[in-house]
Structure formats: C-alpha cells, structure tokens
Write an enzyme that holds these catalytic residues in place. Sequence first.
Site, PDB file in Angstrom:
ATOM      1  N   ASN A 154       1.127  -1.208   0.101  1.00  0.00           N
ATOM      2  CA  ASN A 154      -0.072   0.375   0.455  1.00  0.00           C
ATOM      3  C   ASN A 154       0.926   0.868   0.159  1.00  0.00           C
ATOM      4  O   ASN A 154       0.170   2.285  -0.325  1.00  0.00           O
ATOM      5  CB  ASN A 154      -1.215  -0.144   0.915  1.00  0.00           C
ATOM      6  CG  ASN A 154      -1.571   1.159   1.318  1.00  0.00           C
ATOM      7  OD1 ASN A 154      -2.819   1.726   1.168  1.00  0.00           O
ATOM      8  ND2 ASN A 154      -1.066   2.159   2.849  1.00  0.00           N
ATOM      9  N   SER A 208      -4.472   3.886  -8.762  1.00  0.00           N
ATOM     10  CA  SER A 208      -4.518   5.207  -8.506  1.00  0.00           C
ATOM     11  C   SER A 208      -4.861   5.301  -9.745  1.00  0.00           C
ATOM     12  O   SER A 208      -4.088   4.813 -11.129  1.00  0.00           O
ATOM     13  CB  SER A 208      -3.712   6.605  -8.428  1.00  0.00           C
ATOM     14  OG  SER A 208      -4.485   7.550  -8.666  1.00  0.00           O
ATOM     15  N   TYR A 258       4.096   9.992 -10.809  1.00  0.00           N
ATOM     16  CA  TYR A 258       3.054   8.957  -9.915  1.00  0.00           C
ATOM     17  C   TYR A 258       2.366   8.269 -10.762  1.00  0.00           C
ATOM     18  O   TYR A 258       2.801   7.317 -10.672  1.00  0.00           O
ATOM     19  CB  TYR A 258       2.266   9.840  -9.968  1.00  0.00           C
ATOM     20  CG  TYR A 258       1.482   9.698  -8.345  1.00  0.00           C
ATOM     21  CD1 TYR A 258       2.019   9.155  -6.768  1.00  0.00           C
ATOM     22  CD2 TYR A 258       0.019   9.841  -8.735  1.00  0.00           C
ATOM     23  CE1 TYR A 258       0.644   8.562  -6.338  1.00  0.00           C
ATOM     24  CE2 TYR A 258      -1.197   8.867  -7.853  1.00  0.00           C
ATOM     25  CZ  TYR A 258      -0.154   8.749  -6.683  1.00  0.00           C
ATOM     26  OH  TYR A 258      -1.203   7.744  -6.120  1.00  0.00           O
ATOM     27  N   LYS A 278       2.584   3.957 -11.424  1.00  0.00           N
ATOM     28  CA  LYS A 278       1.164   3.519 -10.891  1.00  0.00           C
ATOM     29  C   LYS A 278       0.585   2.247 -11.849  1.00  0.00           C
ATOM     30  O   LYS A 278       0.744   1.723 -11.969  1.00  0.00           O
ATOM     31  CB  LYS A 278      -0.264   4.764 -10.170  1.00  0.00           C
ATOM     32  CG  LYS A 278       0.477   5.600  -9.343  1.00  0.00           C
ATOM     33  CD  LYS A 278       0.446   4.454  -7.798  1.00  0.00           C
ATOM     34  CE  LYS A 278       0.384   5.117  -6.473  1.00  0.00           C
ATOM     35  NZ  LYS A 278       0.371   4.257  -5.485  1.00  0.00           N
ATOM     36  N   ILE A 293      -8.883   9.850  -1.917  1.00  0.00           N
ATOM     37  CA  ILE A 293     -10.015   9.947  -0.882  1.00  0.00           C
ATOM     38  C   ILE A 293      -9.599  10.959   0.490  1.00  0.00           C
ATOM     39  O   ILE A 293      -8.159  11.238   0.661  1.00  0.00           O
ATOM     40  CB  ILE A 293      -9.193   8.930  -0.063  1.00  0.00           C
ATOM     41  CG1 ILE A 293      -9.602   7.722  -1.097  1.00  0.00           C
ATOM     42  CG2 ILE A 293      -9.606   8.216   0.627  1.00  0.00           C
ATOM     43  CD1 ILE A 293     -10.518   7.202  -2.182  1.00  0.00           C
TER      44      ILE A 293
HETATM   45  N1  NAP Z   1      -4.888   9.496  -0.655  1.00  0.00           N
HETATM   46  C1  NAP Z   1      -5.073   9.133  -1.833  1.00  0.00           C
HETATM   47  O1  NAP Z   1      -6.483  10.005  -2.005  1.00  0.00           O
HETATM   48  C2  NAP Z   1      -5.604   8.163  -2.995  1.00  0.00           C
HETATM   49  C3  NAP Z   1      -5.589   8.071  -3.947  1.00  0.00           C
HETATM   50  C4  NAP Z   1      -4.820   7.492  -4.985  1.00  0.00           C
HETATM   51  C5  NAP Z   1      -4.190   6.918  -4.776  1.00  0.00           C
HETATM   52  N2  NAP Z   1      -3.754   6.495  -3.026  1.00  0.00           N
HETATM   53  C6  NAP Z   1      -2.573   5.498  -2.695  1.00  0.00           C
HETATM   54  O2  NAP Z   1      -3.319   4.786  -1.118  1.00  0.00           O
HETATM   55  C7  NAP Z   1      -1.667   4.620  -0.699  1.00  0.00           C
HETATM   56  C8  NAP Z   1      -1.626   5.335   0.387  1.00  0.00           C
HETATM   57  O3  NAP Z   1      -2.252   6.521   0.314  1.00  0.00           O
HETATM   58  P1  NAP Z   1      -2.449   7.229   1.806  1.00  0.00           P
HETATM   59  O4  NAP Z   1      -3.031   8.573   1.866  1.00  0.00           O
HETATM   60  O5  NAP Z   1      -3.282   6.884   2.923  1.00  0.00           O
HETATM   61  O6  NAP Z   1      -1.070   8.017   1.943  1.00  0.00           O
HETATM   62  P2  NAP Z   1      -0.300   8.485   2.973  1.00  0.00           P
HETATM   63  O7  NAP Z   1      -1.542   9.405   3.978  1.00  0.00           O
HETATM   64  O8  NAP Z   1       1.027   9.452   2.934  1.00  0.00           O
HETATM   65  O9  NAP Z   1       0.451   7.080   4.024  1.00  0.00           O
HETATM   66  C9  NAP Z   1       1.408   6.496   3.471  1.00  0.00           C
HETATM   67  C10 NAP Z   1       1.488   5.414   4.603  1.00  0.00           C
HETATM   68  O10 NAP Z   1       2.924   4.686   4.073  1.00  0.00           O
HETATM   69  C11 NAP Z   1       3.854   5.058   5.048  1.00  0.00           C
HETATM   70  N3  NAP Z   1       4.856   4.941   4.479  1.00  0.00           N
HETATM   71  C12 NAP Z   1       5.834   6.442   3.299  1.00  0.00           C
HETATM   72  N4  NAP Z   1       6.661   5.281   2.798  1.00  0.00           N
HETATM   73  C13 NAP Z   1       7.322   4.514   3.391  1.00  0.00           C
HETATM   74  C14 NAP Z   1       8.173   3.558   3.299  1.00  0.00           C
HETATM   75  N5  NAP Z   1       9.061   4.007   2.968  1.00  0.00           N
HETATM   76  N6  NAP Z   1       8.537   2.158   3.975  1.00  0.00           N
HETATM   77  C15 NAP Z   1       7.146   2.145   5.005  1.00  0.00           C
HETATM   78  N7  NAP Z   1       6.393   2.942   4.867  1.00  0.00           N
HETATM   79  C16 NAP Z   1       5.847   3.873   4.263  1.00  0.00           C
HETATM   80  C17 NAP Z   1       3.533   6.034   5.615  1.00  0.00           C
HETATM   81  O11 NAP Z   1       3.751   6.711   7.464  1.00  0.00           O
HETATM   82  P3  NAP Z   1       5.293   6.725   7.675  1.00  0.00           P
HETATM   83  O12 NAP Z   1       5.465   7.894   6.667  1.00  0.00           O
HETATM   84  O13 NAP Z   1       5.481   7.069   8.827  1.00  0.00           O
HETATM   85  O14 NAP Z   1       6.483   5.534   7.214  1.00  0.00           O
HETATM   86  C18 NAP Z   1       2.116   5.776   6.005  1.00  0.00           C
HETATM   87  O15 NAP Z   1       1.981   4.881   7.257  1.00  0.00           O
HETATM   88  C19 NAP Z   1      -0.289   5.049  -1.631  1.00  0.00           C
HETATM   89  O16 NAP Z   1      -0.089   4.458  -2.358  1.00  0.00           O
HETATM   90  C20 NAP Z   1      -1.299   6.444  -2.397  1.00  0.00           C
HETATM   91  O17 NAP Z   1      -0.791   6.295  -4.021  1.00  0.00           O
HETATM   92  C21 NAP Z   1      -3.845   6.937  -2.119  1.00  0.00           C
END
Ligand code: NAP
Length: 258
Positions: free
Chosen positions: A91, A143, A157, A161, A190
């Site tokens: 994820n 995504s 990105y 992706k 989201i």
């Molecule tokens: N939010 C949206 O609208 C959306 C839409 C489409 C796709 N996505 C995708 O969904 C996924 C999650 O998105 P999100 O918005 O929940 O992201 P987020 O809020 O940035 O959370 C990312 C998570 O990954 C961890 N992380 C980041 N880099 C890491 C690393 N190198 N090793 C281990 N853990 C790591 C972060 O914790 P730490 O920083 O403590 O490591 C956090 O737990 C991503 O792949 C994103 O591209 C999100």
Amino acid sequence: MDLGLTGRVVLVTGGSRGLGKAMATAMAAEGARVAICARDEGSLAQTAEEISGTGATVLPVVADVTSAEDRGRLMAEVGDRLGSVEVLVNNVGGNRRGAICDTTDEDWQAIIDLNLMSHMQLARSVVPAMRERGRGVILFTTSIYGREYGGPGMSIYHTTKAAVIGLAKALALELAPDGIRVNSIAPGSIRFPGGSWDKKCQADPEAMAAFVKAEIPMGRFGAAEEIGDVVAFLASDRASWITGACLNVDGGQSRSLI
Ligand SMILES: NC(=O)c1ccc[n+]([C@@H]2O[C@H](COP(=O)([O-])OP(=O)(O)OC[C@H]3O[C@@H](n4cnc5c(N)ncnc54)[C@H](OP(=O)(O)O)[C@@H]3O)[C@@H](O)[C@H]2O)c1
C-alpha cells in the site's frame, strides 16, 4: 457476510495512517491477524494500539520498505510472531511533483523504489510460502492516475502507478496456477484527517469544493473506510474468482473507458 478472514495472517505496508490504516482495521474487524509497517514508530504504535483495542491481534513493525535490510527484518518478524503472510497488501506510495524536465534522476529513482520496486520485492518474498500452502492473496494500491492523466506535475506518479497495474496483472497470470490471487485497486480522491486531500481542503476550501463538483460524480471525497472494505473483500475467499483485475474505487471520478 462472513468473509472467512478469521485467523489469516495479513501484512499491510504503510498501515499507520490513511488508506493502509483503514485496510488493516477492516481486516482486523474480520478476525485477521494483522501486521502493519511504517517508518514512524510513534504513529505506528498508536494505530496498533487503536486497532488492538477492539480485541484484534496487531503487530506493528517499524520498517522502511525501500530498504532491503528492513524488508528482510519485517518478513522475519511477521513470520516469527504471526506465521507466514497469507495476504500481502502493498500500500505504500508517494509522489515527487514537477514537470518532467525539472525532475532529477534521484526524484525518479526514489519514487520508483517506493511505488514499484518495494511492491515487487515484497510480493516476490511472500510467494514461496503461498505456493507451498496452495493459496494466497497479493494486493497492490495503485491509483486512478495509473490509468489516466491526472494533471501536470504527476509524471513520476503516473508512470509508477501504471507500472504497478502491469506488475499486478503479470503476477496474477504467473501465480494463478498456484492458487494465488493478485489484484490492484485504484482509488480516486480519498479524504481523511491529515491526508493530502484534507490538507488541500484546509488550504483552499472553495477550490476543493469546485474540484469535487467538477470531478467526482458522487459529489464528495471518498473515505478511507470505503477503500478498507473493498480490500477486505478482495483479500477474502468471497473474491475467489477475481484475479488480474484493477478495481476503481472512486465514486465515478475516473474517465477511462477501459
Ligand atoms: N489518498 C488518496 O486520495 C489516494 C488516492 C489514490 C491512491 N492512493 C494511494 O494509496 C496509498 C496510501 O495513500 P495514503 O493517502 O493513505 O498515504 P499517506 O497518508 O501518505 O500514508 C502512507 C503510509 O505509508 C507509510 N510509508 C511511507 N513511506 C514508507 C516507506 N518508505 N516504508 C514504509 N512505510 C512507508 C506512511 O508512514 P511513515 O511516513 O511513518 O512511513 C503511512 O503509513 C498510496 O499508495 C497512494 O499513492 C491514495
């Protein structure tokens, strides 16, 4: 509907907040034993405490998935404490914005390592035990912007992706004879507290209201729980005939016909 996830060993990378936290929470609520990893120890521990407060088994492991050493330690710790991974949810993800000509090789490599390589490397590492068991599930968070253009500054990105969708499809076909299902999910926008869309809404509520009106047919941002529930379903035997798919979860936001 009983998803049949009780006792299953699940690993969600990036499980300390946002979508990953919602995925871990949803599968823990179904009785899965859930490992979560992230780099920041404090937020990881807090999330683990929150989820385990519901009576679920949760194992937090501080690990940077772009580090080979950390990935090895993560898999060893999950194996020792919970058993081999039966459901892997790759994820983690991020972006470095910029026009292609303004980005550096270092920008590209960092996001390729995070969004693509770590996913492939972790997936590869869980396959031998899944093959032995004759079943397993591997999921990837991509995504809608891996399927279609999402605006300027998104090139790294988009590229990574889209690559994850290809990776998931190819892996699904390779592993289908072993009873291992592989799928990707493509969330739209989201919103959750502290997330990127939430920050944009705080900074410019009017622009974001206009964005939602123009871009999201259902008229609102998605919630992390709406992604968590879909992942719990895809992880379960109820999704036994779904493999090689990329599922949009976006309130109608994406425009692609395929
Ligand atoms: N939010 C949206 O609208 C959306 C839409 C489409 C796709 N996505 C995708 O969904 C996924 C999650 O998105 P999100 O918005 O929940 O992201 P987020 O809020 O940035 O959370 C990312 C998570 O990954 C961890 N992380 C980041 N880099 C890491 C690393 N190198 N090793 C281990 N853990 C790591 C972060 O914790 P730490 O920083 O403590 O490591 C956090 O737990 C991503 O792949 C994103 O591209 C999100």
